[in-house]
Design a protein around this motif. Structure first.
Motif, PDB file in Angstrom:
ATOM      1  N   MET A 105      14.093 -17.170   1.385  1.00 32.16           N
ATOM      2  CA  MET A 105      14.268 -15.720   1.358  1.00 32.16           C
ATOM      3  C   MET A 105      14.975 -15.266   2.629  1.00 32.16           C
ATOM      4  N   ALA A 106      15.787 -14.230   2.518  1.00 32.83           N
ATOM      5  CA  ALA A 106      16.379 -13.601   3.696  1.00 32.83           C
ATOM      6  C   ALA A 106      15.873 -12.167   3.730  1.00 32.83           C
ATOM      7  N   VAL A 107      15.047 -11.856   4.714  1.00 32.18           N
ATOM      8  CA  VAL A 107      14.413 -10.542   4.763  1.00 32.18           C
ATOM      9  C   VAL A 107      14.908  -9.766   5.981  1.00 32.18           C
ATOM     10  N   ILE A 118      17.893   0.595  -4.344  1.00 36.14           N
ATOM     11  CA  ILE A 118      16.803   1.276  -3.636  1.00 36.14           C
ATOM     12  C   ILE A 118      16.705   0.808  -2.180  1.00 36.14           C
ATOM     13  N   SER A 119      17.192  -0.406  -1.891  1.00 39.80           N
ATOM     14  CA  SER A 119      17.111  -0.897  -0.511  1.00 39.80           C
ATOM     15  C   SER A 119      18.115  -0.191   0.403  1.00 39.80           C
ATOM     16  N   ASN A 120      19.088   0.523  -0.170  1.00 39.51           N
ATOM     17  CA  ASN A 120      20.043   1.282   0.640  1.00 39.51           C
ATOM     18  C   ASN A 120      19.662   2.755   0.703  1.00 39.51           C
ATOM     19  N   THR A 121      18.382   3.029   0.897  1.00 37.65           N
ATOM     20  CA  THR A 121      17.926   4.419   0.992  1.00 37.65           C
ATOM     21  C   THR A 121      17.061   4.556   2.230  1.00 37.65           C
ATOM     22  N   SER A 122      16.566   5.757   2.450  1.00 41.84           N
ATOM     23  CA  SER A 122      15.715   5.969   3.620  1.00 41.84           C
ATOM     24  C   SER A 122      14.266   5.579   3.351  1.00 41.84           C
ATOM     25  N   GLU A 123      14.006   4.949   2.201  1.00 37.16           N
ATOM     26  CA  GLU A 123      12.643   4.469   1.921  1.00 37.16           C
ATOM     27  C   GLU A 123      12.219   3.456   2.992  1.00 37.16           C
ATOM     28  N   PRO A 124      10.927   3.322   3.227  1.00 41.49           N
ATOM     29  CA  PRO A 124      10.454   2.285   4.155  1.00 41.49           C
ATOM     30  C   PRO A 124      10.587   0.911   3.497  1.00 41.49           C
ATOM     31  N   ILE A 125      11.729   0.294   3.652  1.00 42.99           N
ATOM     32  CA  ILE A 125      12.021  -0.891   2.867  1.00 42.99           C
ATOM     33  C   ILE A 125      12.896  -1.831   3.685  1.00 42.99           C
ATOM     34  N   ALA A 126      12.551  -3.114   3.652  1.00 46.00           N
ATOM     35  CA  ALA A 126      13.412  -4.127   4.276  1.00 46.00           C
ATOM     36  C   ALA A 126      14.208  -4.784   3.163  1.00 46.00           C
ATOM     37  N   SER A 127      15.490  -4.998   3.400  1.00 43.38           N
ATOM     38  CA  SER A 127      16.275  -5.674   2.373  1.00 43.38           C
ATOM     39  C   SER A 127      15.694  -7.070   2.177  1.00 43.38           C
ATOM     40  N   GLU A 128      15.823  -7.568   0.974  1.00 41.20           N
ATOM     41  CA  GLU A 128      15.193  -8.855   0.675  1.00 41.20           C
ATOM     42  C   GLU A 128      16.041  -9.590  -0.357  1.00 41.20           C
ATOM     43  N   PHE A 129      16.413 -10.800  -0.003  1.00 37.55           N
ATOM     44  CA  PHE A 129      17.275 -11.585  -0.888  1.00 37.55           C
ATOM     45  C   PHE A 129      16.664 -12.949  -1.145  1.00 37.55           C
ATOM     46  N   VAL A 130      16.774 -13.409  -2.369  1.00 36.55           N
ATOM     47  CA  VAL A 130      16.392 -14.775  -2.713  1.00 36.55           C
ATOM     48  C   VAL A 130      17.633 -15.640  -2.575  1.00 36.55           C
ATOM     49  N   VAL A 131      17.491 -16.786  -1.917  1.00 43.09           N
ATOM     50  CA  VAL A 131      18.617 -17.700  -1.785  1.00 43.09           C
ATOM     51  C   VAL A 131      18.697 -18.525  -3.069  1.00 43.09           C
ATOM     52  N   GLU A 132      19.798 -18.354  -3.798  1.00 40.14           N
ATOM     53  CA  GLU A 132      19.916 -19.047  -5.094  1.00 40.14           C
ATOM     54  C   GLU A 132      20.666 -20.359  -4.984  1.00 40.14           C
ATOM     55  N   CYS A 141      19.708  -9.972  -4.435  1.00 42.50           N
ATOM     56  CA  CYS A 141      18.807  -8.893  -4.022  1.00 42.50           C
ATOM     57  C   CYS A 141      17.571  -8.888  -4.931  1.00 42.50           C
ATOM     58  N   VAL A 142      16.369  -8.875  -4.342  1.00 38.92           N
ATOM     59  CA  VAL A 142      15.176  -8.886  -5.195  1.00 38.92           C
ATOM     60  C   VAL A 142      14.973  -7.531  -5.871  1.00 38.92           C
ATOM     61  N   TYR A 143      15.607  -6.501  -5.341  1.00 41.90           N
ATOM     62  CA  TYR A 143      15.406  -5.179  -5.930  1.00 41.90           C
ATOM     63  C   TYR A 143      16.361  -4.942  -7.099  1.00 41.90           C
ATOM     64  N   CYS A 144      17.671  -4.966  -6.828  1.00 40.27           N
ATOM     65  CA  CYS A 144      18.613  -4.617  -7.905  1.00 40.27           C
ATOM     66  C   CYS A 144      19.219  -5.861  -8.561  1.00 40.27           C
ATOM     67  N   GLU A 145      18.961  -7.058  -7.997  1.00 35.55           N
ATOM     68  CA  GLU A 145      19.436  -8.328  -8.565  1.00 35.55           C
ATOM     69  C   GLU A 145      20.934  -8.551  -8.396  1.00 35.55           C
ATOM     70  N   ARG A 146      21.602  -7.723  -7.601  1.00 36.19           N
ATOM     71  CA  ARG A 146      23.015  -7.957  -7.318  1.00 36.19           C
ATOM     72  C   ARG A 146      23.138  -9.214  -6.457  1.00 36.19           C
TER      73      ARG A 146
ATOM     74  N   ARG B 114      10.619  -2.037  -8.948  1.00 36.01           N
ATOM     75  CA  ARG B 114      10.052  -3.191  -8.226  1.00 36.01           C
ATOM     76  C   ARG B 114       9.508  -2.752  -6.866  1.00 36.01           C
ATOM     77  N   PHE B 115      10.231  -1.870  -6.226  1.00 32.03           N
ATOM     78  CA  PHE B 115       9.777  -1.338  -4.941  1.00 32.03           C
ATOM     79  C   PHE B 115       8.468  -0.565  -5.133  1.00 32.03           C
ATOM     80  N   ALA B 116       8.421   0.254  -6.189  1.00 26.19           N
ATOM     81  CA  ALA B 116       7.216   1.030  -6.472  1.00 26.19           C
ATOM     82  C   ALA B 116       6.021   0.103  -6.695  1.00 26.19           C
ATOM     83  N   ALA B 117       6.261  -0.994  -7.419  1.00 22.13           N
ATOM     84  CA  ALA B 117       5.167  -1.921  -7.730  1.00 22.13           C
ATOM     85  C   ALA B 117       4.528  -2.461  -6.449  1.00 22.13           C
ATOM     86  N   ARG B 118       5.327  -2.627  -5.417  1.00 25.34           N
ATOM     87  CA  ARG B 118       4.800  -3.151  -4.155  1.00 25.34           C
ATOM     88  C   ARG B 118       3.873  -2.170  -3.460  1.00 25.34           C
ATOM     89  N   HIS B 119       4.003  -0.892  -3.790  1.00 28.02           N
ATOM     90  CA  HIS B 119       3.183   0.115  -3.120  1.00 28.02           C
ATOM     91  C   HIS B 119       2.098   0.679  -4.029  1.00 28.02           C
TER      92      HIS B 119
END
Ligand SMILES: [Zn+2]
Lengths: 157, 307
Positions: A105-107, A118-132, A141-146, B114-119
Motif C-alpha cells: 500500500m502507498a498511504v 473523494i481523496s481530493n477534497t478537504s475531508e480528513p483523508i489520506a490518499s491510499e493506493f494498492v500496489v497492483e 486508488c482504494v477510493y475511486c479505483e483509478r 468507501r470513505f464513509a464506511a471507514r467512519h
C-alpha cells in the motif's frame, strides 16, 4: 571511470543512510517522500546524474547523515525508485545493505489523478493506493479505483 | 454471512454471495409487491444520506424499508443540511451512524461510500458515488435477468455509452461470474475501455464488439440499453446522429427472438421508442420494480434479520 571516486563520496559519511541507484533526477523526490525537506535538520547531500557502476546510464545518490532510516520509511521510495539500494553506515562502514521493497500500500504519498475522487477534497483523508504491479509500478486508488502508472513522481503529494 | 457488512461495490462479492442476495430477494418479492405483509424490519431505522438527489433510488429504498415495517430518516439534497455549512462527510457519517441501523449513501464524489464506511459504526450501502459504483443497480439488473431470461450463460447486448457508463462496467464484471456472452454495442467514441475488455476475456467471457444494434439483435437473450449523454459530444449534430442510431424501436425488434428481453436502468430519454413498451420484449419497468425486493434483501441481510 570514477567508480572509485564516487565510492569514496558514498563512504565519506561517518554514519547514517545512503540511498543508491535512484533514477537520475529523482533524488529530490526521494527526499520529498521521506519527508526530509527545508524544515528538517537532517544533514543531507546528493549526488545527481553520476554514471552508474552497475551498467549503462546514470543515477542519483542521497546521503542522510546521522540518521538510520527504517525499511518501512524507505520502502515508499520504491514507487519512484524501484531499484534503489539502502546502505546503513556506521563508523564509515556499511553495516547493512538491502534493496527497497515496494510496499503493498502507498498511504499519503500520491495524489489521485481523478479530480472527482473523494481523496481530493478537504475531508480528513489520506490518499491510499494498492500496489497492483511492480515492474512497471501500477497503483490503484482504494477510493475511486483509478489506476496510476508511468512516472509516479508526477503524482507525488 | 452479511450481517454488519458494507455494500460498496459488487466486485467485492463472490458469485455465491450474489446468488444468496438474489435468492433472498426472490423470497421477499411478494412483500415488495404488497401481496403479503410482514414486519421483518420493525424497529429498524435506516438513514438516507443523499448528498445529491436521486428520487427513484431513494424512494425504492424507502419502499423496501417501510414495506417491511422499518423506518427511514435522512435528507435528499445537501441544501438543508450541515454539509451546506461545511461539515465534512466524515462527521456527518459519524453522527448519523449513531442514530441508525444502516446508512444509505448517495454522493457526487467517487469513493465517497468507501470513505464513509471507514467512519461508520453501522453498515453502509452505496447508493451511487459519482461516476463510481452503484451496486444495488447491478444487483437488480442481475435479478431481472435471473427472473426474466435466465442469468447463467446469458447472451446479452450492452448498448450505448460503454466508455463512461460505470453502471454498465459493474454489470459486465458481475455477468462475467455467470459465464455470460457479451455483445458490446456502441459508437466508436464510446467503446468499452480496453482494460475492461481484457479483464473480461481473462475471466473467460466471450466478448464481441459491434457498432450496430441491428447486427446483434438476433443473437441475444437480452438487450441492455444505456443513455448516451449529450455532454459527451461537443457537436450537437454529432450527438443527434449518434444517439439516433442507437434508438430502439418496435420494428427493429422484429428481427429479435420473441423471447429476447429489453432492459434499461431508467430514466430513458430517447433510447427506447414508446412503441417498444407494448411489445412482449419490454422489461424495463419490471426491472425498476425489482429494485424493491433486492433492496429489501440487503436491508434484511445487513441487519441480520435474515441470515
Ligand atoms: Zn481516487
Amino acid at each position: 571511470m570514477s567508480g572509485a571516486v564516487h565510492e569514496l563520496k558514498v563512504k565519506r559519511i561517518e554514519s547514517g543512510t545512503v540511498i543508491d541507484h535512484i533514477p537520475p533526477g529523482q533524488a529530490l523526490n526521494v527526499l520529498k517522500i521521506l519527508g526530509i525537506g527545508g524544515g528538517s535538520d537532517a544533514v543531507v547531500s546528493m549526488v545527481m546524474n553520476v554514471e552508474s557502476c552497475k551498467g549503462p546510464g546514470r543515477k542519483d545518490i542521497v546521503k542522510i547523515e546521522n540518521r538510520e532510516l527504517a525499511p518501512s520509511e524507505l520502502d515508499q521510495i520504491a514507487l519512484i525508485a524501484p531499484d534503489a539500494t539502502v546502505n546503513i553506515i556506521r563508523d564509515y562502514t556499511v553495516v547493512e545493505k538491502h534493496k527497497v521493497v515496494l510496499p503493498k500500500m502507498a498511504v499519503g504519498v500520491l495524489r489521485c489523478a481523478n479530480p472527482n475522487c473523494i481523496s481530493n477534497t478537504s475531508e480528513p483523508i489520506a490518499s491510499e493506493f494498492v500496489v497492483e504491479s511492480t515492474h512497471p509500478v501500477v497503483v490503484r486508488c482504494v477510493y475511486c479505483e483509478r489506476k496510476l502508472s508511468g512516472n509516479l513522481a508526477d503524482h507525488l503529494l | 454471512m452479511f450481517a454488519g457488512r458494507h455494500i460498496i461495490s459488487t466486485r467485492e462479492f463472490s458469485k455465491d454471495e450474489i446468488d444468496h442476495i438474489l435468492k433472498v430477494a426472490e423470497r421477499l418479492e411478494p412483500y415488495a409487491l404488497g401481496k403479503e405483509k410482514a414486519r421483518l424490519l420493525a424497529g429498524r431505522l435506516f438513514a438516507m444520506l443523499f448528498f445529491e438527489p436521486s428520487t427513484r433510488t431513494r424512494l425504492s429504498f424507502e419502499a423496501a424499508a417501510k414495506r417491511l415495517g422499518g423506518s427511514t430518516i435522512g435528507f435528499s439534497s445537501t441544501e438543508s443540511t450541515s454539509a451546506a455549512k461545511g461539515e465534512s462527510l466524515a462527521d456527518t457519517v459519524r453522527v448519523l451512524s449513531g442514530y441508525a441501523d444502516a446508512l444509505i449513501i448517495r454522493h457526487p464524489r467517487e469513493g465517497a461510500a468507501r470513505f464513509a464506511a471507514r467512519h461508520s459504526r453501522v453498515p453502509v450501502i452505496n447508493a451511487g458515488d459519482g461516476a463510481g459504483h452503484h451496486p444495488t443497480q447491478t444487483l437488480l439488473d442481475l435479478y431481472t435477468l435471473r427472473k426474466e431470461c435466465g442469468l447463467e450463460g446469458v447472451r446479452i447486448a450492452l448498448v450505448g455509452d460503454l466508455k463512461y457508463g460505470r453502471t454498465v462496467h459493474s454489470l459486465a464484471y458481475a455477468l462475467a461470474l455467470y459465464e455470460a456472452e457479451m455483445f458490446m454495442v456502441s459508437p466508436p467514441q464510446l467503446r468499452m475501455p480496453g482494460h475492461i475488455i481484457t479483464d473480461l476475456v481473462q475471466m473467460g467471457v466471450h466478448v464481441h464488439e459491434s457498432q450496430s444494434l441491428q447486427e446483434v439483435m438476433g443473437e441475444v437473450d437480452a438487450i441492455y440499453l444505456t443513455r448516451i449523454q449529450r455532454e459527451r459530444f461537443p457537436d450537437p449534430t454529432e450527438y443527434q446522429r449518434v444517439a439516433g442510431s442507437y434508438r430502439l424501436t418496435a420494428s427493429m425488434l422484429q428481427h429479435a427472438s420473441p423471447r429476447t428481453i429489453v432492459m434499461h436502468p431508467l430514466p430513458r430519454v430517447d433510447e427506447i421508442a414508446p412503441d417498444v413498451d407494448s411489445t412482449p420484449h419490454a422489461r424495463y419497468f419490471e426491472q425498476s420494480s425489482y429494485g424493491v425486493p433486492v433492496r429489501m434483501a440487503l436491508l434484511c441481510l445487513l441487519t441480520g434479520v435474515i441470515e
